[in-house]
Design an enzyme around this catalytic site. Sequence first.
Site, PDB file in Angstrom:
ATOM      1  N   LYS A  94       7.190   0.110  -7.063  1.00  0.00           N
ATOM      2  CA  LYS A  94       7.178  -1.303  -7.456  1.00  0.00           C
ATOM      3  C   LYS A  94       7.331  -1.494  -8.956  1.00  0.00           C
ATOM      4  O   LYS A  94       7.944  -2.460  -9.407  1.00  0.00           O
ATOM      5  CB  LYS A  94       5.890  -1.965  -6.958  1.00  0.00           C
ATOM      6  CG  LYS A  94       5.755  -2.015  -5.445  1.00  0.00           C
ATOM      7  CD  LYS A  94       4.472  -2.730  -5.045  1.00  0.00           C
ATOM      8  CE  LYS A  94       4.315  -2.803  -3.531  1.00  0.00           C
ATOM      9  NZ  LYS A  94       4.093  -1.490  -2.914  1.00  0.00           N
ATOM     10  N   ASN A 152      12.363  -4.460   0.359  1.00  0.00           N
ATOM     11  CA  ASN A 152      12.254  -3.540   1.479  1.00  0.00           C
ATOM     12  C   ASN A 152      13.657  -3.062   1.826  1.00  0.00           C
ATOM     13  O   ASN A 152      14.495  -3.851   2.279  1.00  0.00           O
ATOM     14  CB  ASN A 152      11.608  -4.225   2.685  1.00  0.00           C
ATOM     15  CG  ASN A 152      10.152  -4.552   2.416  1.00  0.00           C
ATOM     16  OD1 ASN A 152       9.346  -3.663   2.198  1.00  0.00           O
ATOM     17  ND2 ASN A 152       9.830  -5.827   2.402  1.00  0.00           N
ATOM     18  N   ARG A 180      15.251  -1.678   4.164  1.00  0.00           N
ATOM     19  CA  ARG A 180      15.335  -1.377   5.595  1.00  0.00           C
ATOM     20  C   ARG A 180      15.369  -2.684   6.367  1.00  0.00           C
ATOM     21  O   ARG A 180      15.244  -3.762   5.787  1.00  0.00           O
ATOM     22  CB  ARG A 180      14.111  -0.567   6.039  1.00  0.00           C
ATOM     23  CG  ARG A 180      12.796  -1.259   5.656  1.00  0.00           C
ATOM     24  CD  ARG A 180      11.603  -0.580   6.259  1.00  0.00           C
ATOM     25  NE  ARG A 180      10.348  -1.029   5.671  1.00  0.00           N
ATOM     26  CZ  ARG A 180       9.701  -2.141   5.994  1.00  0.00           C
ATOM     27  NH1 ARG A 180      10.227  -2.965   6.893  1.00  0.00           N
ATOM     28  NH2 ARG A 180       8.562  -2.466   5.429  1.00  0.00           N
ATOM     29  N   GLU A 235      -1.129  -7.356 -11.467  1.00  0.00           N
ATOM     30  CA  GLU A 235      -0.396  -8.616 -11.500  1.00  0.00           C
ATOM     31  C   GLU A 235      -1.365  -9.784 -11.597  1.00  0.00           C
ATOM     32  O   GLU A 235      -2.512  -9.709 -11.142  1.00  0.00           O
ATOM     33  CB  GLU A 235       0.455  -8.791 -10.233  1.00  0.00           C
ATOM     34  CG  GLU A 235       1.636  -7.858 -10.136  1.00  0.00           C
ATOM     35  CD  GLU A 235       2.440  -8.098  -8.870  1.00  0.00           C
ATOM     36  OE1 GLU A 235       1.940  -8.813  -7.972  1.00  0.00           O
ATOM     37  OE2 GLU A 235       3.555  -7.572  -8.779  1.00  0.00           O
TER      38      GLU A 235
END
Length: 665
Positions: free
Chosen positions: A116, A294, A296, A200
């Site tokens: 990330k 993602n 996928r 965050e």
Amino acid sequence: MIDRLLIANRGEIACRIIRTCRRLGIATVAVHSDADAGALHVRMADRAVAIGGAAPADSYLRGDRIIAAAQETGAQAIHPGYGFLSENADFAAAVEDAGLIFVGPTAASIRAMGLKDAAKAAMEAAGVPVVPGYHGAGQDDALLAEEAARIGYPVLIKAVAGGGGKGMRRVETAADFPAALASARGEAARAFGNDAVLIEKWIDTPRHIEVQVFGDGSRAVHLYERDCSLQRRHQKVIEEAPAPGMTEAVRAAMTGAAVRAAEAIGYRGAGTVEFIVDGSGGLRADGFWFMEMNTRLQVEHPVTEAVTGIDLVEWQIRVAAGAPIPLRQDEIALCGHAVEARLYAEDAPAGFLPATGPLHHLRFADGVRADSGVETGDAVTPHYDPMIAKLIAAGADRAVAFAALSAGLKATEVAGVTTNLGFLSALVDHPAVQAGAVETGLIGRDLAALTAAPGATAGDLAQAALILSDLWDDPPDHAGFALWTPLAFPVDLGGAGTVRLSPRADGWDAHTPAGPVACSNGPGGGWRLNGTAARRFHRAGRTVTLFGGAPLILTLADPLAAGAAGAAGGDTVLAPMPGRVVSVAVGPGAEVAAGQRLMTLEAMKMEHVLTAPRAGVLAEIAVAAGAQVAAGDLLARLAPEAETRPAEADNDTPATPAAPREALP
């Protein structure tokens, strides 16, 4: 075109891929663990290859065995589904190095979005807005605490690897940060083999909106957005498309950012760009930020298929084989509304504990798409994710789609294993959900009402009593006959109470703890209870499950087991499900408070804290950290209360009460 495809996955996604392949005339190869030898995806595929033991590490995560199975069976391509190896860059590279087609993005694209922190840096460079926070390489605890203070509380700690809410903790104050960081690191290390985190800013009224993208390696298109804001512990529960309250201006900004993200990494195939959205004042073009991509197919892809009329698996296969993206952006239309609910084997009133067991009966409603990997007669095992099915409803608008899903949930029938069906039904019917006021905190705030166990009505009790007394279908001629006693008899339904049945001209009178019920069986068949039609049901031995809305399970008491319930008392802590003991917080001889944490159990991808059933002294801790346990195994035992009660004071030595201890979190 690919003519033989190996599916490197299991369950509903494997079955869903097989259905598209059948339509396209593509032969399929299934792989399976020892535990899945008789699974539905194995039964559906043209060929099947065993690849190892029940544990994913011994089977579905063994890329070498999967590639060998493809070569052995003559498959030209491997579809990874989602989960397992679907976002493993090394596996994608190994597939292509073996001369096979990987139905998904390149290894380079997966690596670009795999962590990330690196992904956020790449998105900033591509002009995609990212959440304010710390995404640096430094992982010193003191540095992370300083960055959290700089960002301003509350903050969110997130593992840089993986997803599904693991390694994620909300922190309210600086005092809470060290413990939350340690917990997030530990969970991330166990789940992903990487304990690095990022920090965050917490968004007060967050919504989770994602954009379905599709690329061919050079250009990309979007297939509009999905709203996945209805979540529990960062796990998606309900997904819908399009997002409630979406305007054309916000959609253009969000989908434009998603396409830039995909094209920046040369993306190929289906992917999802996820955004965190500030929902406090309605959707705004400057109120969304990139979370992750993602690389996928997503679990919730059917709602996009429903509103676009596009089979995403077919697109994946065609583009992987070298074809261009089938449609231009201006040819992809958005039509109507769709919503999906995830049906799991879990006990919602008991804190969503994963459940296992046989599926004695499974029936899905007409008019609702059900993507499932199991059928009646199969079982939910402790080895894999306990999802039974995804239920998808569509309509001309949001109200129609949600009404269809609500009806479909109430008409779905599952017996033999506990499910979250009642919880889903309550959530879909929630006034805020019906109004489109969705955000990630909704389920947590109203959890008690959404998970309240259904109560049995007088009609329910009467119906169960008749069924369990063998009086429902063609009762024998001597049914209800009593010698030397009044013509009435009791039916003990355990904790639900006793029902007394007595015959009447057209059926039976039932005297239940909830009131009397006239049970009439008309000449055309079909029981009516106080004039109301009976519920559909399934009986298994001494247990009956009543369907329609939240399933209700009632059991005929076993007279031979009378009195056994209190034998164990409140002195023991037993494993509620199979799993692994992650940590043990206390040792033998420790004095504990009621509700104090004793140990943490990891089962079905989630951690569960086990607590003391009462205050007392621990006589035994029966397991150590790292131990595998089965459901019902003894974990801890408290000394009997008589042994822990202070001794009677004599005349010379006054009794001194023990100082109270503060319960651990």
